[in-house]
Enzyme design. Structure first.
Site, PDB file in Angstrom:
ATOM      1  N   SER A 229       0.828  -1.197   0.000  1.00 46.90           N
ATOM      2  CA  SER A 229       0.000   0.000   0.000  1.00 46.90           C
ATOM      3  C   SER A 229       0.871   1.259   0.000  1.00 46.90           C
ATOM      4  CB  SER A 229      -0.972  -0.048   1.191  1.00 46.90           C
ATOM      5  OG  SER A 229      -1.985   0.918   1.050  1.00 46.90           O
ATOM      6  N   ASP A 252      -0.022  -4.284  -3.857  1.00 42.74           N
ATOM      7  CA  ASP A 252      -1.252  -3.474  -3.873  1.00 42.74           C
ATOM      8  C   ASP A 252      -0.949  -2.003  -3.570  1.00 42.74           C
ATOM      9  OD1 ASP A 252      -3.806  -4.007  -4.712  1.00 42.74           O
ATOM     10  OD2 ASP A 252      -4.642  -4.268  -2.711  1.00 42.74           O
ATOM     11  N   HIS A 307      -7.688  -5.502  -0.319  1.00 46.67           N
ATOM     12  CA  HIS A 307      -6.466  -4.767   0.036  1.00 46.67           C
ATOM     13  C   HIS A 307      -5.798  -5.360   1.282  1.00 46.67           C
ATOM     14  CE1 HIS A 307      -3.713  -1.482  -0.366  1.00 46.67           C
ATOM     15  NE2 HIS A 307      -4.054  -0.885   0.763  1.00 46.67           N
TER      16      HIS A 307
END
Length: 385
Positions: A229, A252, A307
């Site tokens: 992330s 991600d 996620h």
């Protein structure tokens, strides 16, 4: 195992090495470094496994990030995760076995150094030394039951996740943050260089682990950067800032914090591993701006993932709570993370020029598996390309 449900636990490493871990804090100013170190260790009977969440203050940080009431969320988190253990032997003796390549790991926004232990333990079990950095974006300088500061003069200060102020422009804040995060990763790597060269490194925390046993044990020609992330954005920033990182694995990734002007300066191989549910057109377009005819760029998407399929939460919640809190996707989390880890290992072998058997998973790099999508599941308008 966890208190509320003994069937739920973070999976141990599958590689040939037993895994140990310790915490390392060097310096205690704004330029200090705090990390969880995972490493191949000597086997021992009845090893002590550290708590997965080191201190209750972390629950407050998670509550702030998730916009939940602190008192209520602390009780919920404590019930769900309070007794969970990390599957690595605390302060176990280091196992000398040639030179191990090194990975620096960067966590996501609102997370902390211990939340990706399934990934870090697996990599260490396969013969890597992994340093999971604790970024100051969320909190700093915690001392916990298993790691107390050496000096009584040190004050414990918690820096919690800061949301945007009303009307505040987000990009300058996040761009400053990603640059700070990259600097923290580079400082962590510098400390590993010191340890490897035999320099005395003072751990501010009272730990029984002897850092000098790691002297001359790291292959510092083979260093990778990895993150999830916001940590994925940190991967790109690190590759641009320091050529000692030979390649990057970005899980991600949230691309927003990055200034696109740095993209032409990223000349190392990058592997984007995405979830199916998180990505969107604008984010993928920014990833595609890193495409190169010269430097390797790979992207795969894992079907049925969300996620939060990369942090450990996905293993520690049942289907109902996991889906409700979006910590779990439709795919079995063990299958999903296994694919991610194997693809990562194959990519690392290829671009760190390692003589291992991880190339057996080379097809995964190209998305060749029933649970993978080559590239992305997002349809990008032709006008955007």
């Amino acid at each position: 195992m966890c208190g509320h449900n003994n069937t739920m636990s973070i999976p141990p490493g599958k590689g040939p090495h037993q895994v140990g871990c310790t915490d390392l804090m060097v310096g205690h100013t704004v330029h200090g470094t705090f990390l969880r170190l995972y490493y191949p260790c000597q086997a021992s009977e009845n090893p002590q496994l550290p708590d997965w969440v080191p201190c209750r203050e972390y629950f407050n940080g998670l509550a702030d990030f998730m916009k939940m009431n602190r008192a209520l969320s602390e009780r919920i988190f404590n019930y769900l995760f309070g007794n969970c253990k990390t599957p690595a032997a605390w302060n176990a003796s280091f196992k000398r076995d040639g030179k191990y390549p090194v990975i620096i790991f960067s966590h996501g926004l609102g997370a902390f150094r211990t939340l990706y232990s399934a990934i870090c333990v697996e990599l260490a079990s396969q013969g890597f030394i992994v340093a999971s950095v604790e970024h100051r974006c969320l909190l700093s300088h915690p001392s916990c039951d298993i790691a107390k500061p050496v000096s009584d003069n040190l004050e414990e200060v918690w820096m919690y996740y800061r949301p945007l102020k009303p009307g505040e422009n987000e990009f300058p804040l996040r761009n400053k943050q990603v640059k700070q995060r990259a600097d923290e990763c580079i400082r962590a790597l510098d400390i590993l260089f010191d340890i490897n060269s035999g320099k005395s490194v003072e751990n501010v925390l009272q730990c029984d682990f002897d850092l000098s046993t790691m002297e001359n044990s790291m292959d510092l020609c083979r260093i990778a950067i990895m993150g999830h992330s916001f940590g994925g954005a940190t991967v790109i920033e690190c590759l641009c800032k320091d050529v000692k990182f030979k390649c990057g694995v970005a899980l991600d990734t949230w691309m927003f914090p990055l200034d696109e002007e740095i993209f032409p300066g990223v000349k190392q191989p990058i592997f984007f591993i995405n979830s199916e549910k998180f990505q969107w057109i604008g984010n993928i377009i920014r990833m595609k701006k890193l495409d190169s005819a010269i430097f390797p760029r790979k992207m795969i998407t894992i079907k049925g993932t969300v996620h939060q399929s990369f942090p450990d939460f996905t293993f520690l919640t049942g289907n109902w709570i996991g889906r409700l809190m979006k910590l779990k996707g439709e795919i079995d989390p063990h299958i999903a993370l296994d694919l991610s880890n194997k693809a990562t290992l194959a990519f690392l072998q290829r671009h760190l020029n390692m003589d291992r058997d991880f190339n057996q998973w080379d097809p995964l790099i190209d998305g060749k598996d029933d649970n993978l999508i080559p590239g992305t599941n997002i349809t990008i308008p032709q006008s955007s390309v």
